[in-house]
Design a protein around this motif. Structure first.
Motif, PDB file in Angstrom:
ATOM      1  N   TYR A 172      33.542  33.469  44.195  1.00 21.61           N
ATOM      2  CA  TYR A 172      33.629  34.930  44.249  1.00 21.61           C
ATOM      3  C   TYR A 172      32.302  35.503  43.741  1.00 21.61           C
ATOM      4  CZ  TYR A 172      38.639  34.577  45.110  1.00 21.61           C
ATOM      5  OH  TYR A 172      39.862  34.312  45.673  1.00 21.61           O
ATOM      6  N   VAL A 173      31.583  36.208  44.609  1.00 15.47           N
ATOM      7  CA  VAL A 173      30.252  36.691  44.248  1.00 15.47           C
ATOM      8  C   VAL A 173      30.203  38.200  44.046  1.00 15.47           C
ATOM      9  CG1 VAL A 173      29.065  34.761  45.365  1.00 15.47           C
ATOM     10  CG2 VAL A 173      29.557  36.837  46.675  1.00 15.47           C
ATOM     11  N   GLU A 174      31.232  38.917  44.489  1.00 10.66           N
ATOM     12  CA  GLU A 174      31.278  40.371  44.283  1.00 10.66           C
ATOM     13  C   GLU A 174      32.730  40.825  44.346  1.00 10.66           C
ATOM     14  OE1 GLU A 174      30.383  43.018  42.785  1.00 10.66           O
ATOM     15  OE2 GLU A 174      28.383  43.032  43.732  1.00 10.66           O
ATOM     16  N   LYS A 175      33.049  41.889  43.639  1.00  9.96           N
ATOM     17  CA  LYS A 175      34.409  42.427  43.678  1.00  9.96           C
ATOM     18  C   LYS A 175      34.364  43.916  43.362  1.00  9.96           C
ATOM     19  CE  LYS A 175      35.780  42.113  38.863  1.00  9.96           C
ATOM     20  NZ  LYS A 175      36.909  41.913  37.957  1.00  9.96           N
ATOM     21  N   LEU A 176      35.361  44.621  43.861  1.00  9.65           N
ATOM     22  CA  LEU A 176      35.575  46.023  43.519  1.00  9.65           C
ATOM     23  C   LEU A 176      37.047  46.166  43.171  1.00  9.65           C
ATOM     24  CD1 LEU A 176      33.503  47.821  46.290  1.00  9.65           C
ATOM     25  CD2 LEU A 176      33.043  47.852  43.855  1.00  9.65           C
ATOM     26  N   ASP A 177      37.339  46.721  42.004  1.00 14.34           N
ATOM     27  CA  ASP A 177      38.721  46.805  41.548  1.00 14.34           C
ATOM     28  C   ASP A 177      39.511  47.868  42.299  1.00 14.34           C
ATOM     29  OD1 ASP A 177      38.791  44.765  39.649  1.00 14.34           O
ATOM     30  OD2 ASP A 177      37.868  46.039  38.120  1.00 14.34           O
ATOM     31  N   THR A 178      40.816  47.709  42.293  1.00  8.78           N
ATOM     32  CA  THR A 178      41.723  48.657  42.913  1.00  8.78           C
ATOM     33  C   THR A 178      41.702  49.998  42.178  1.00  8.78           C
ATOM     34  OG1 THR A 178      44.042  49.078  43.459  1.00  8.78           O
ATOM     35  CG2 THR A 178      43.619  47.778  41.493  1.00  8.78           C
TER      36      THR A 178
END
Length: 255
Positions: free
Chosen positions: A111-117
């Protein structure tokens, strides 16, 4: 044409002809471009000398190997995270669920990037987390699009260990899911990495057409019921296709 070098512009017009023509003679370039023959002859000579065009034994021209070198440099210098981020943000803002970006690294997805809900109830996914390719939508979609031989080699040497109550641990079942995912252009997981969570993912391709990662939306399974899935699937596939296009992939998936 203000502030533009006319010779450079016309030279680019000649090179642009090779987007739709593999080989062209000097006369064909004159006819297609509408540029005077003396000018075409002069510019083609310069382009050939610099390696932008090659001339074969029949006197026809093709794009030079220099374009391959430039293309490889462009591909190597593309930053997928930077390209994907605004597309991920738009996806998250549209649907309100967490969005994850994974890349294939050796035999795992990272996992290299994420945006939270935007919802108060959320999943915790850490950037840098690794997961096996066989479990979880954002990992498994990568496995689904690996070349058949590479996919089978992976399955032959990998033990399918359960991570959640929904982890697929039967290899024949997994093969069937992988085939269906490749046919559909997406995959859905339920409680595969963590219990009572769901995810919808689609593949990301590079300029060579090889799968390099996946993008997913994820959240509690109560927000991924049957009636929500068509919208989630369509938007995830669109986001994946957009990122792939920006990486140079010319044939994005149907959405």
């Amino acid at each position: 044409m203000q502030n533009k070098n006319k010779t450079v512009v016309k030279s680019m017009e000649l090179l642009d002809l090779f987007r739709t023509n593999r080989k062209l003679s000097l006369n064909e370039m004159v006819h297609l471009s509408g540029i005077p023959k003396t000018s075409v002859h002069r510019m083609v000579g310069s382009l050939e000398a610099m390696g932008f065009l090659n001339k074969d034994a029949e006197g026809k021209y093709t794009l030079g190997m220099l374009f391959l070198e430039f293309g490889q440099l462009v591909a190597e210098r593309l930053d997928m995270k930077q390209i994907a981020y605004p597309i991920m943000k738009e996806l998250r803002d549209n649907i309100g669920e967490a969005v994850n970006l994974t890349l294939k690294e050796n035999q795992e997805a990272i996992y290299v990037e994420k945006l939270d809900t935007t919802h108060p109830v959320r999943l915790f996914t850490k950037i840098g987390r690794r997961s096996p390719l066989y479990t979880g939508a954002c990992s498994r979609i990568i496995l689904a699009y690996l070349p058949e031989k590479e996919q089978e080699e992976y399955l032959n040497v990998t033990e399918l260990i359960p991570y959640g109550i929904g982890t697929i641990t039967d290899k024949d079942t997994l093969r069937s899911v992988l085939r269906q995912s490749r046919q559909d252009g997406y995959t859905v997981s339920y409680s595969e990495l963590e219990n009572h969570t769901s995810s919808v993912a689609a593949p990301i391709f590079d300029h060579t057409g090889r799968v390099v990662g996946g993008i997913s939306v994820a959240g509690p399974d109560v927000r991924f019921q049957k009636e929500q899935l068509p919208t989630l699937i369509a938007q995830v596939k669109t986001a994946a296709a957009t990122i792939s296009q920006k990486l140079g992939h010319s044939s994005p998936l149907r959405t």
